[in-house]
Design an enzyme around this catalytic site. Structure first.
Site, PDB file in Angstrom:
ATOM      1  N   LYS A 150      53.166  42.765  37.952  1.00  0.00           N
ATOM      2  CA  LYS A 150      52.772  42.453  36.608  1.00  0.00           C
ATOM      3  C   LYS A 150      53.938  41.303  36.291  1.00  0.00           C
ATOM      4  CE  LYS A 150      49.662  45.643  35.545  1.00  0.00           C
ATOM      5  NZ  LYS A 150      48.108  45.202  35.174  1.00  0.00           N
ATOM      6  N   LYS A 246      36.418  47.991  37.498  1.00  0.00           N
ATOM      7  CA  LYS A 246      36.932  49.457  37.074  1.00  0.00           C
ATOM      8  C   LYS A 246      36.089  49.973  36.050  1.00  0.00           C
ATOM      9  CE  LYS A 246      41.689  47.289  35.931  1.00  0.00           C
ATOM     10  NZ  LYS A 246      42.637  46.827  35.119  1.00  0.00           N
TER      11      LYS A 246
END
Length: 327
Positions: A150, A246
């Protein structure tokens, strides 16, 4: 008695604070739908996401708005029209898949016309932090084959360099969560490519995707916040070579399967991802692993504890879900 729908909100503490470019959290707030019909019951879990103006309470209201149709026998195809894509529809759709599998005495993958899922390697995520701390985290995970980092923009080259120095053998992918600006692409992508990064997920805000039109970039990009359903694919062509599917964005496995098939037909590479949730949220997404170049279903590994029964992880190798969990 006919069908009965129950909805509950749950909070699952994380093992440590999880940071991305938009902020940090210490727990996963999820919503669970359970649809019972006689001796059988199906469950689905979703993660309402503030980025998409969702809250657990709002998702519960959405689900309650279709209680009567669901209990009267609403099908998964009807559900696509009854609710918009998002967490509420995802929980209900996955609960319907689970219920249908149990009623039919067949696994969900067979009902979906898929091959039996096999163990697969999932990316393991390192939270956004200082270069020093991300380097330390990388050293602890250096034995794993695929790390997802990230990042946020400023200082990202230093973060990736620290990770690479401490995990020299790991494959690396990067997720900026819309944290970059267009000028950063020309500076950061070549630096990350030189450090062995394979792909960058959603570097720019979705509203800035036009800046990617026709550009030759040092690394392939994957659309995440920019890709929700199959209706988004024509707009993404020529901007992203890969899309992240997703279930919380598609609104369930039904549309996720349609998105995967259409993306494959249009020549997109595919990543299968998730929000941070329990194994119940990962299990339906695991059915899509056969379509994927990258699988990112490590959510349970970020929790202080997982649901029982849960998915089985051996390092980064995730086993297919057992019917006692889902499907």
């Amino acid at each position: 008695m006919g069908r009965r729908l129950s909805v509950r909100l749950e909070a699952w503490p994380l093992a440590s604070a999880f940071r991305i470019s938009r902020g940090a959290k210490t727990e996963a707030r999820v919503i669970v739908a359970e649809i019972a019909d006689g001796p059988h019951a199906g469950r689905g879990e979703a993660v309402p996401y503030p980025r998409y103006d969702e809250t657990p309470e709002g998702a519960r209201e959405e689900m309650e708005s279709v209680r009567d149709p669901v209990e009267d026998g609403l099908t998964r195809e009807d559900l696509l029209d009854a609710l918009p894509p998002g967490a509420a529809r995802n929980a209900l759709d996955c609960a319907l898949w689970d219920l249908e599998a149990k009623q039919a005495g067949q696994p969900a993958w067979a009902l979906a016309g898929l091959e039996a899922p096999r163990p697969c390697i999932t990316a393991v995520t390192l939270s956004l932090d200082t270069p020093e701390n991300m380097g330390k985290a990388a050293a602890q995970h250096a034995h794993l084959p695929l790390l997802k980092l990230k990042v946020t923009g400023e200082g990202d080259a230093e973060r990736i360099r620290a990770v690479r120095e401490n995990a020299p053998g790991a494959r690396l992918i990067v997720d900026a969560n819309e944290g970059w600006t267009p000028p950063m692409l020309d500076d950061l992508l070549p630096a990350l490519a030189a450090l062995g990064v394979e792909m960058v997920e959603q570097p720019l805000p979705a509203a800035d995707d036009v800046a990617l039109e026709g550009r030759r970039l040092a690394l392939p990009l994957c659309a995440d916040e920019s890709c929700h359903t199959s209706a988004d694919l024509p707009r993404l062509k020529g901007r992203y070579p890969m899309v992240n599917i997703k279930l919380d964005k598609t609104g369930g496995l039904t549309e996720a399967l349609a998105l995967a098939k259409e993306a494959q037909t249009m020549g997109f590479r595919i990543m299968v991802g998730s929000m941070v949730g329990t194994s119940l949220a990962m299990a339906p997404a695991a059915l899509l692993a056969g379509y994927a170049d990258y699988v990112d279903l490590d959510g349970p590994l970020l929790l202080a504890r997982d649901r029982t029964p849960g998915l089985s992880y051996d390092g980064a190798v995730m086993a297919p879900p057992e019917p006692s969990l889902w499907g």
